[in-house]
Each structure stands twice: as C-alpha cells, then as structure tokens.
Scaffold this motif. Structure first.
Motif, PDB file in Angstrom:
ATOM      1  N   ASP A  95       0.797  -1.150   0.006  1.00  0.00           N
ATOM      2  CA  ASP A  95      -0.100  -0.133   0.002  1.00  0.00           C
ATOM      3  C   ASP A  95       0.815   1.184   0.152  1.00  0.00           C
ATOM      4  OD1 ASP A  95      -2.321  -1.364   0.241  1.00  0.00           O
ATOM      5  OD2 ASP A  95      -2.563  -1.284   2.168  1.00  0.00           O
ATOM      6  N   GLU A  96       0.366   2.338  -0.840  1.00  0.00           N
ATOM      7  CA  GLU A  96       1.093   3.471  -0.912  1.00  0.00           C
ATOM      8  C   GLU A  96       1.263   4.069   0.574  1.00  0.00           C
ATOM      9  OE1 GLU A  96       0.294   7.881  -3.017  1.00  0.00           O
ATOM     10  OE2 GLU A  96      -0.296   6.195  -4.037  1.00  0.00           O
ATOM     11  N   GLY A  97       2.392   4.651   0.981  1.00  0.00           N
ATOM     12  CA  GLY A  97       2.913   5.084   2.363  1.00  0.00           C
ATOM     13  C   GLY A  97       3.074   4.140   3.421  1.00  0.00           C
ATOM     14  N   ALA A  98       3.303   2.788   2.924  1.00  0.00           N
ATOM     15  CA  ALA A  98       3.709   1.742   3.821  1.00  0.00           C
ATOM     16  C   ALA A  98       4.874   1.981   4.176  1.00  0.00           C
ATOM     17  CB  ALA A  98       3.346   0.263   3.049  1.00  0.00           C
ATOM     18  N   THR A  99       5.525   1.718   5.394  1.00  0.00           N
ATOM     19  CA  THR A  99       7.011   1.769   5.710  1.00  0.00           C
ATOM     20  C   THR A  99       7.463   0.654   6.542  1.00  0.00           C
ATOM     21  OG1 THR A  99       6.367   2.921   7.876  1.00  0.00           O
ATOM     22  CG2 THR A  99       6.723   4.588   5.930  1.00  0.00           C
ATOM     23  N   LEU A 100       8.813   0.557   6.379  1.00  0.00           N
ATOM     24  CA  LEU A 100       9.398  -0.637   7.051  1.00  0.00           C
ATOM     25  C   LEU A 100      10.767   0.207   7.605  1.00  0.00           C
ATOM     26  CD1 LEU A 100       9.962  -3.568   7.689  1.00  0.00           C
ATOM     27  CD2 LEU A 100      10.865  -3.785   5.502  1.00  0.00           C
ATOM     28  N   ARG A 101      10.850   0.025   8.864  1.00  0.00           N
ATOM     29  CA  ARG A 101      12.299   0.431   9.481  1.00  0.00           C
ATOM     30  C   ARG A 101      13.256  -0.835   9.413  1.00  0.00           C
ATOM     31  NH1 ARG A 101      14.384   5.018  10.230  1.00  0.00           N
ATOM     32  NH2 ARG A 101      15.402   4.551  12.204  1.00  0.00           N
ATOM     33  N   CYS A 102      14.339  -0.883   8.936  1.00  0.00           N
ATOM     34  CA  CYS A 102      15.501  -1.584   8.647  1.00  0.00           C
ATOM     35  C   CYS A 102      16.582  -1.033   9.510  1.00  0.00           C
ATOM     36  CB  CYS A 102      15.794  -1.824   7.353  1.00  0.00           C
ATOM     37  SG  CYS A 102      14.405  -2.643   6.559  1.00  0.00           S
ATOM     38  N   GLU A 103      17.734  -1.870   9.598  1.00  0.00           N
ATOM     39  CA  GLU A 103      18.852  -1.592  10.126  1.00  0.00           C
ATOM     40  C   GLU A 103      20.325  -1.957   9.381  1.00  0.00           C
ATOM     41  OE1 GLU A 103      19.137  -2.217  14.697  1.00  0.00           O
ATOM     42  OE2 GLU A 103      20.561  -3.896  13.758  1.00  0.00           O
ATOM     43  N   LEU A 104      21.026  -0.791   9.440  1.00  0.00           N
ATOM     44  CA  LEU A 104      22.316  -0.946   8.751  1.00  0.00           C
ATOM     45  C   LEU A 104      23.564  -0.887   9.703  1.00  0.00           C
ATOM     46  CD1 LEU A 104      23.211   0.939   5.556  1.00  0.00           C
ATOM     47  CD2 LEU A 104      24.772   1.081   7.394  1.00  0.00           C
ATOM     48  N   ARG A 105      24.179  -2.022   9.560  1.00  0.00           N
ATOM     49  CA  ARG A 105      25.342  -1.782  10.558  1.00  0.00           C
ATOM     50  C   ARG A 105      26.808  -1.611   9.713  1.00  0.00           C
ATOM     51  NH1 ARG A 105      24.358  -5.402  15.565  1.00  0.00           N
ATOM     52  NH2 ARG A 105      22.155  -5.078  15.589  1.00  0.00           N
ATOM     53  N   ASP A 106      27.656  -0.464   9.988  1.00  0.00           N
ATOM     54  CA  ASP A 106      29.017  -0.518   9.359  1.00  0.00           C
ATOM     55  C   ASP A 106      29.926   0.389   9.994  1.00  0.00           C
ATOM     56  OD1 ASP A 106      30.066   1.572   6.829  1.00  0.00           O
ATOM     57  OD2 ASP A 106      30.267  -0.877   6.458  1.00  0.00           O
ATOM     58  N   SER A 107      31.031  -0.010   9.849  1.00  0.00           N
ATOM     59  CA  SER A 107      32.040   0.609  10.799  1.00  0.00           C
ATOM     60  C   SER A 107      31.722   0.713  12.298  1.00  0.00           C
ATOM     61  CB  SER A 107      32.329   2.115  10.202  1.00  0.00           C
ATOM     62  OG  SER A 107      32.880   1.847   8.879  1.00  0.00           O
ATOM     63  N   GLY A 108      31.355  -0.275  12.718  1.00  0.00           N
ATOM     64  CA  GLY A 108      30.922  -0.404  14.153  1.00  0.00           C
ATOM     65  C   GLY A 108      29.764   0.483  14.628  1.00  0.00           C
ATOM     66  N   LYS A 109      29.047   0.926  13.719  1.00  0.00           N
ATOM     67  CA  LYS A 109      27.712   1.920  13.858  1.00  0.00           C
ATOM     68  C   LYS A 109      26.661   1.404  13.339  1.00  0.00           C
ATOM     69  CE  LYS A 109      30.666   6.164  14.245  1.00  0.00           C
ATOM     70  NZ  LYS A 109      30.722   7.101  13.685  1.00  0.00           N
ATOM     71  N   THR A 110      25.545   1.601  13.874  1.00  0.00           N
ATOM     72  CA  THR A 110      24.085   1.219  13.593  1.00  0.00           C
ATOM     73  C   THR A 110      23.311   2.355  13.175  1.00  0.00           C
ATOM     74  OG1 THR A 110      24.183  -0.611  14.952  1.00  0.00           O
ATOM     75  CG2 THR A 110      22.168  -0.040  14.306  1.00  0.00           C
ATOM     76  N   TYR A 111      22.965   2.253  11.950  1.00  0.00           N
ATOM     77  CA  TYR A 111      21.822   3.435  11.385  1.00  0.00           C
ATOM     78  C   TYR A 111      20.600   2.844  11.282  1.00  0.00           C
ATOM     79  CZ  TYR A 111      26.041   5.977  10.535  1.00  0.00           C
ATOM     80  OH  TYR A 111      27.323   6.786  10.712  1.00  0.00           O
TER      81      TYR A 111
END
Length: 171
Positions: A132-148
């Motif tokens: 559905d338009e506007g549906a969101t999902l929060r994911c996690e990116l890890r790099d260089s010891g940091k999490t975004y």
C-alpha cells in the motif's frame, strides 16, 4: 553525516491491492486463486508473472487467508489472498502483494555499495514491505561499528516504487 544518507533511487516492482469475485463451493481451489493472482498482476503491470504458487485451497469464509508466492524476473514476492466477503456461491478476494524483506535488504545493500564503493557490514529488515502507498518498514544498517536506521517507504502501489533513506546519525 554518513556518505550514504541520500535518498536512494526508487526500485520498481509490481505491488498491488486488488479485489475480484469468484464462484465457490465453500472453498476456492488453489488453481483458481493462482489464476486470479495472475489476472490481477497482468492487469496492473501489463505482463503476466513467470509463475504463481499457492500451498492449497482457500476456505470461503470471511477473513480466511492464503499466502502464495509469485516469481517474476528472477525474484520471488509474497502474495496474501484474503476473503473479503462470501455470499451464496460468490467470494470476494482481496489480493495484496508485498516485497519480501530479502529483496528489500538486497536493494539497500546494493544502493549503499554503489554510494560508498563497498557493501556495508550488514543490513537487516524485520518483515516484508507492504504494497500500500505510504507503507513503511524500518530496517537496520551496520557499518564501521555503527548502527543506522533505514526507512523504506512504498511510494506508488500501481507499478510500485519504494524509497530508501538512511538516518543521518547512528542510533
């Protein structure tokens, strides 16, 4: 600000929400459900998917669901079919396709790789992205010891696109 914090180009995929009415005898056969998915996808995108596979028949009772798999262009997507109403010998089916979390994580990884010249350490998403338009999902990116945090948003549900945006600051 990380070098990959720009909004990523949208990925085009076919995701839709459709509805159709089919005759029934207390269930809708697996073959009929598969045919309805093919019809809906073909109508939305102009081309039939490579294949659709459902595990069995769908009970003809309101709220009953069946999870199927659609394969197209080498990618598999999930399709959920839900009975919206059932009167007499007619059943109204609601068909929703989602983009699998594996596809979303792959697209995030590829986009980040293009932006910084290498793959991040890891990308994880907790679920599939809704169509559905506007549906969101929060994911996690890890790099260089940091999490975004990464927000993925469905922009258009017809010939669907989704945007990827990495948080500017680590969590």
């Amino acid at each position: 600000m990380p070098r990959w914090s720009m909004i990523a180009p949208a990925l085009v995929a076919t995701v839709m929400l459709g509805s159709c009415s089919v005759p029934t005898d207390k269930h809708v056969s697996r073959e009929r459900v598969q045919d309805q998915i093919v019809e809906e996808v073909t109508e939305q995108s102009g081309a039939a998917p490579d294949s659709v596979s459902c595990p069995g028949d769908l009970a003809a009772s309101v709220g009953a669901t069946l999870d199927c798999t659609l394969a197209d262009d080498g990618q598999q997507r999930h399709v959920s079919v839900t009975v919206g109403s059932a009167e007499g010998d007619q059943v109204d089916l609601h068909i929703e396709q989602t983009i699998g979390r594996d596809t979303v994580t792959k697209q995030i990884t590829e986009q980040i790789s293009r932006q910084i010249g290498r793959a991040p350490q890891s990308v994880t998403c907790p679920a599939d992205l809704g169509g559905d338009e506007g549906a969101t999902l929060r994911c996690e990116l890890r790099d260089s010891g940091k999490t975004y945090g990464v927000t993925v948003t469905t922009v258009n549900r017809g010939a669907v696109t989704f945007d990827i945006k990495v948080d500017e600051q680590p969590e």
